[in-house]
Design an enzyme around this catalytic site. Sequence first.
Site, PDB file in Angstrom:
ATOM      1  N   PHE B  39       0.840  -1.171   0.008  1.00  0.00           N
ATOM      2  CA  PHE B  39      -0.189   0.048   0.125  1.00  0.00           C
ATOM      3  C   PHE B  39       0.916   1.320   0.115  1.00  0.00           C
ATOM      4  CE2 PHE B  39      -2.607  -3.335   1.615  1.00  0.00           C
ATOM      5  CZ  PHE B  39      -3.749  -3.149   1.163  1.00  0.00           C
ATOM      6  N   VAL B  77       2.376  -1.682   4.448  1.00  0.00           N
ATOM      7  CA  VAL B  77       1.819  -0.212   4.574  1.00  0.00           C
ATOM      8  C   VAL B  77       3.283   0.473   4.431  1.00  0.00           C
ATOM      9  CG1 VAL B  77       0.775   1.605   5.696  1.00  0.00           C
ATOM     10  CG2 VAL B  77      -0.171  -0.709   5.537  1.00  0.00           C
ATOM     11  N   CYS B  78       3.259   1.279   3.410  1.00  0.00           N
ATOM     12  CA  CYS B  78       4.618   1.863   3.187  1.00  0.00           C
ATOM     13  C   CYS B  78       4.929   2.939   4.428  1.00  0.00           C
ATOM     14  CB  CYS B  78       4.904   2.805   1.921  1.00  0.00           C
ATOM     15  SG  CYS B  78       6.209   3.985   1.993  1.00  0.00           S
ATOM     16  N   ILE B  79       6.178   3.047   5.060  1.00  0.00           N
ATOM     17  CA  ILE B  79       6.206   3.694   6.470  1.00  0.00           C
ATOM     18  C   ILE B  79       6.291   5.152   5.906  1.00  0.00           C
ATOM     19  CG2 ILE B  79       8.989   3.478   6.352  1.00  0.00           C
ATOM     20  CD1 ILE B  79       8.435   3.435   9.413  1.00  0.00           C
ATOM     21  N   ALA B  82       2.900   6.555   4.973  1.00  0.00           N
ATOM     22  CA  ALA B  82       1.999   6.373   6.166  1.00  0.00           C
ATOM     23  C   ALA B  82       2.421   7.617   7.319  1.00  0.00           C
ATOM     24  CB  ALA B  82       2.360   4.907   6.938  1.00  0.00           C
TER      25      ALA B  82
END
Lengths: 130, 130, 135, 135, 102, 102
Positions: B39, B77-79, B82
């Site tokens: 994501f 989820v891409c940090i 995010a």
Amino acid sequence: MKIGVLVSEGPYTHEAVDSAYNFVKAALAAGHEVPRVFFYHDGVNVSTRLSVPPQDERNIQENWTNLAKEHGVDLVVCIAAAQRRGILDKNEAERQGKDADNIAEGFRISGLGQLIELGIQADRLVTFGD
Amino acid sequence: MKIGVLVSEGPYTHEAVDSAYNFVKAALAAGHEVPRVFFYHDGVNVSTRLSVPPQDERNIQENWTNLAKEHGVDLVVCIAAAQRRGILDKNEAERQGKDADNIAEGFRISGLGQLIELGIQADRLVTFGD
Amino acid sequence: MSDVKKFLYVNRKAPYGTIYALESLEVVLIGAAFEQDVALAFLDDGVFQLTKSQETDGIGCKNFSPTFRALGDYDVTRLYVERESLEERGLTEDDLQEIMYEDEDDDWAEKPSICVISRAEMADVMAEQDVILSF
Amino acid sequence: MSDVKKFLYVNRKAPYGTIYALESLEVVLIGAAFEQDVALAFLDDGVFQLTKSQETDGIGCKNFSPTFRALGDYDVTRLYVERESLEERGLTEDDLQEIMYEDEDDDWAEKPSICVISRAEMADVMAEQDVILSF
Amino acid sequence: MSTLHTVNKSPYMTQSLVSCLNHCKEGDAVLMIEDGIYGGLAGGQMAPIVEEMGKKVSLYVLTPDMAARGVDSSRLLEGIEGVDYTGFVELVTKHDRTQAWL
Amino acid sequence: MSTLHTVNKSPYMTQSLVSCLNHCKEGDAVLMIEDGIYGGLAGGQMAPIVEEMGKKVSLYVLTPDMAARGVDSSRLLEGIEGVDYTGFVELVTKHDRTQAWL
């Protein structure tokens, strides 16, 4: 003059939020009144206090919170759009049985009626979106 | 076949997340492996556990969480994306001095390297975005 | 200025691909309670919102197209559709849902809410509004 | 299959209006560590990402255009730009930043990273990739 | 070696479909999904362009997205094939790579 | 009575500017902001269309958005005026309503 503003896109993803912020600052500086900024669609995501932008980037939420503090601009987040997208204040979190909330200082959650009311009361309504 | 999936838009706002979900279900049903869904951009907003969609609408986050549980799909989820957008897990919330986190079960936050790795390891990479 | 303003909701986007069509309708429904002078405009891909026979089970989204038929109950009775936008897309008025309202000033006669107008007429409609909300 | 795959990052959107250009660049920088065969494609409004003299103070966003000049240090040395996309927009190669890299196979000679190619050549480049990431 | 291209935007609003078709190679496939399905409409202004490209590439439309939008298969340009999500997956596996025209 | 129209998308990617210009009335103003500023470029394929409409309406471009994108005012079509955010606010107050072409 009373100028209302509608923000329809999310922070960082779309320039709309930045354009709205720069526009509101210029309107206030020119002596106009900005009674309310209404956040709709992904615009509600501006109000999360959990965002941590890179240090060399603007902090969009903080900028708006400060603007509200300094100029008394009413920042309203649409409740229906916010619930879909996971933006909650303390009351809503309790009511929905969620274990956390994430709305930042200076924003309040309310209904779409606040947008219509803004359209009725303001002399102009300016939309920033995608 | 190993099919990787990239989701680049936010839930409810854009059909991309729904298309990706329907695609992954069909791929699994056809006997393919979907090792990971990554994501990125507003796609990270899928992972908030605070969303409260209307009762007559699909719950996008829950659908993905269930898919991860049932089929062992790795939801990453891409940090960086995010953090900009206010999606945090417990560790990140503590590290950043935030008083709450909002990630849902079944999702994990990690780096962009996980997307590249997916591109290397999967036979196909399919992107859903805007 | 009177307390009643002319509100126009401008819909230029297709349904389901993005949420704008649905969330536009939510504003219209809430706004109806404010007793303003309300009309909706459909142009460009917005005309696709009004097509018949929408069936969303296969994509898992909510089908909100029946809501348009309920607008009359909220006293929202003017849906302007741009003829050129239909024609460019190979559509005719027959491809759109029938949306009716009961005219209380005419012994509750059933009348169509959809009014297909030309691009020039649409520009005229836009130019006479107080507030334009774009989706 | 060898462990090295051909990755193409396709950029079709203008900078600043949306975040895709910036977040695309973030993927490229991280991806560089994986020692794959990497190239970037700029077509449609993506060609605007590479223009000279970007100055973002007035809108309050971060100016990420200098990062393109650092790509050579990450061994990202092939930036394909579509000629037709430039021409349609009234641009020439002179409107783009100069982006150079040092060729380690040629005694560290400085060479341009930007390669302006035709639409047909762009289609050829796309057709020889293993992984295409679109932004 | 061939590519599956996906297009998810209406060609009446954006350049994505045209740009995609301009970069296809003989033997490629184009799958129109989400708002992209309007690219398959017969009788619309875009129809001649799409029809012309259909001679070079295989054109597909995602049927669940058509149904959502009330577009019956009788409204499609000749030669365009409807596929469901299972067919989408098959197209992905059949072609060597997938390219999304966002 | 006149309208300020805002356009925030590139005319090379979407129909928004063309649709806006098709619905303007004599005396209206069009302000191009964000990615919309590319609509003001001289020499591009869209220039003739924009130039033609400039005879009917006043065309403006937001200068901070131009600067961000490296577009110098010398690149603009003749007759297009640059304004900053203060000028944007003035345009809003000067016209009776604002319509966003999203």
